[in-house]
Scaffold this motif. Structure first.
Motif, PDB file in Angstrom:
ATOM      1  N   TRP A 263      16.765  60.708   4.835  1.00  0.00           N
ATOM      2  CA  TRP A 263      17.577  61.830   4.366  1.00  0.00           C
ATOM      3  C   TRP A 263      19.059  61.501   4.385  1.00  0.00           C
ATOM      4  CZ3 TRP A 263      15.361  64.637   1.245  1.00  0.00           C
ATOM      5  CH2 TRP A 263      14.193  65.355   1.470  1.00  0.00           C
ATOM      6  N   SER A 264      19.517  60.849   5.432  1.00  0.00           N
ATOM      7  CA  SER A 264      20.945  60.545   5.541  1.00  0.00           C
ATOM      8  C   SER A 264      21.305  59.165   5.004  1.00  0.00           C
ATOM      9  CB  SER A 264      21.397  60.645   7.007  1.00  0.00           C
ATOM     10  OG  SER A 264      21.282  61.957   7.488  1.00  0.00           O
ATOM     11  N   PHE A 265      20.375  58.217   5.052  1.00  0.00           N
ATOM     12  CA  PHE A 265      20.718  56.834   4.735  1.00  0.00           C
ATOM     13  C   PHE A 265      19.845  56.193   3.669  1.00  0.00           C
ATOM     14  CE2 PHE A 265      22.645  57.541   8.844  1.00  0.00           C
ATOM     15  CZ  PHE A 265      23.891  56.952   8.682  1.00  0.00           C
ATOM     16  N   GLY A 266      18.962  56.987   3.038  1.00  0.00           N
ATOM     17  CA  GLY A 266      18.116  56.412   1.998  1.00  0.00           C
ATOM     18  C   GLY A 266      18.924  55.779   0.878  1.00  0.00           C
ATOM     19  N   GLY A 267      19.972  56.481   0.420  1.00  0.00           N
ATOM     20  CA  GLY A 267      20.818  55.929  -0.632  1.00  0.00           C
ATOM     21  C   GLY A 267      21.533  54.669  -0.203  1.00  0.00           C
ATOM     22  N   GLN A 268      22.045  54.672   1.026  1.00  0.00           N
ATOM     23  CA  GLN A 268      22.729  53.497   1.548  1.00  0.00           C
ATOM     24  C   GLN A 268      21.776  52.308   1.679  1.00  0.00           C
ATOM     25  OE1 GLN A 268      25.906  53.804   1.268  1.00  0.00           O
ATOM     26  NE2 GLN A 268      26.730  54.051   3.332  1.00  0.00           N
ATOM     27  N   LEU A 269      20.556  52.562   2.146  1.00  0.00           N
ATOM     28  CA  LEU A 269      19.600  51.478   2.358  1.00  0.00           C
ATOM     29  C   LEU A 269      19.257  50.768   1.056  1.00  0.00           C
ATOM     30  CD1 LEU A 269      17.218  53.182   4.945  1.00  0.00           C
ATOM     31  CD2 LEU A 269      18.627  51.148   5.351  1.00  0.00           C
ATOM     32  N   VAL A 270      18.917  51.530   0.019  1.00  0.00           N
ATOM     33  CA  VAL A 270      18.537  50.876  -1.241  1.00  0.00           C
ATOM     34  C   VAL A 270      19.752  50.309  -1.953  1.00  0.00           C
ATOM     35  CG1 VAL A 270      16.448  52.249  -1.531  1.00  0.00           C
ATOM     36  CG2 VAL A 270      18.579  53.068  -2.535  1.00  0.00           C
ATOM     37  N   SER A 271      20.928  50.882  -1.687  1.00  0.00           N
ATOM     38  CA  SER A 271      22.148  50.335  -2.288  1.00  0.00           C
ATOM     39  C   SER A 271      22.503  48.986  -1.671  1.00  0.00           C
ATOM     40  CB  SER A 271      23.299  51.327  -2.110  1.00  0.00           C
ATOM     41  OG  SER A 271      24.512  50.779  -2.588  1.00  0.00           O
TER      42      SER A 271
END
Length: 378
Positions: free
Chosen positions: A217-225
């Motif tokens: 929820w908080s870091f999904g975007g950061q992880l795949v980025s």
């Protein structure tokens, strides 16, 4: 229109806006927000944790207010707070103002859920309450699923997105005022609930699940980025998959009625752990990452439905407070989990952080709801 349909439709929309837009869309747009305001992973985690902390305060206040002034007034207030918070995010010129706005927006989710449980308990026939409650709860997924295509359509323009989300919240303010009853929370309203075994186990399980969920929820975007090099298009697709998968959570009430709380609880905690690893490990193919996102959405919304049913049956005379206990401790877990994941990601790295948080999800299964299901659900 039947009370179940009227309240279910309004509640579904309100939860979609407050949870899907005001709370969880921040993680979707975090890479773009970070690029514009230079947040970094540690500050991003603190801001995300602040949103969850605002939710914790708001959901306690909401349960108390629902029992005193009624469901309609509190639900209308939730929509207004969501609109104000998201407008603040859209206009934020600095990390400090952004943090304040994120906390305000996140608080709307705490305000939204208890009045819906009270409205359902007061006006929907008992045989349809589990289904109606979990359909309303699945609004989380609709909001998340819609935010993904919106992010794709506007090419990462996060300020424009949050401005549009704020406008939708204004529409829901009117809908809640027109559709919801003024019912209160129950005959036994007031004071702290009894800390029985089922309530204490609910607190433990929901805390751990909430903490684990912040990995995506908080870091999904950061992880795949960072790990897969995905830009706004990829993260938008991931969010759409998370939201679409979460629609399955509408059937939580039916599954609990058929199989009992514990088997549903264990099954979807295992699914959550697997999905966190699939999305965040950095070794899965793009297709598996998107499938993992869909499974995460299904698991998260199903588990919140489990805790909703668990809480309302543990305190049948105070449904708003019963829901509040489970959802509050989910958010307490998220408040603790988001900064911890951020620090782990900045230190040991994404891989150890993801593995740790998948393990936390599995640990939640050690806590059982057997006595609740035996007496009230099964």
């Amino acid at each position: 229109m039947s009370p179940a349909l009227r309240i279910g439709a309004t509640g579904f929309g309100l939860i979609a806006v407050c949870y899907g837009f005001a709370r969880f869309a921040f993680g979707l747009f975090l890479p773009q927000i970070d690029g514009d305001l230079s947040l970094g992973p540690s500050l991003s985690g603190i801001i995300s944790g602040g949103s969850f902390a605002g939710y914790c305060i708001a959901i306690v206040a909401s349960a108390v207010l629902t029992e005193r002034i009624g469901a309609r007034a509190v639900a209308v207030g939730a929509a207004i707070v969501a609109a104000v918070g998201m407008a603040g995010i859209a206009l934020a010129p600095s990390p400090l103002i952004l943090a304040i706005a994120v906390v305000v927006a996140g608080s709307s989710t705490g305000l939204a859920s208890p009045p819906m449980a009270a409205a359902v308990a007061a006006t929907v026939q008992k045989s349809r309450q589990n289904l109606t409650n979990t359909v309303i709860n699945a609004g989380v997924s609709a909001g998340v699923a819609l935010s993904g295509p919106i992010a794709l359509a506007i090419a990462g323009q996060w300020r424009l997105a949050f401005g549009a989300f704020a406008a939708v919240a204004v529409v829901l303010t009117v809908a809640a005022a027109a559709s919801l009853p003024a019912s209160r929370g129950g005959e036994g309203a007031g004071g702290l609930p009894p800390m029985t075994g089922p309530v204490l186990r609910l607190i433990s399980a929901s805390f751990l699940m909430g903490a684990a969920s912040t990995a995506l929820w908080s870091f999904g975007g950061q992880l795949v980025s960072q790990q897969l090099g995905w830009g706004p298009t990829g993260t938008g697709l991931l969010w759409t998959c998370i939201g679409a998968g979460g629609i399955a959570g509408a059937w939580a009430g039916k599954l609990v009625d058929r199989f009992g709380l514990d088997p549903v609880h264990w099954s979807f905690l295992g699914l959550m752990a697997a999905s966190i690893f699939a999305v965040g490990s950095g070794v899965a193919t793009p297709s598996l990452v998107l499938i993992g996102g869909a499974l995460f959405g299904a698991a998260y919304v199903m588990l919140t439905g489990v805790y909703l049913v668990w809480g309302t049956h543990a305190l049948p005379d105070r449904p708003a407070t019963g829901l509040m206990i489970g959802f509050l401790t989910i958010a307490v877990g998220q408040t603790a989990g988001a900064p911890l994941f951020g620090f782990l990601m900045a230190g040991p790295g994404a891989g150890p952080a993801v593995t740790c948080f998948a393990g936390i999800a599995l640990l939640a299964g050690a806590f059982r709801a057997r006595s609740v299901t035996g007496s009230a659900v099964a």
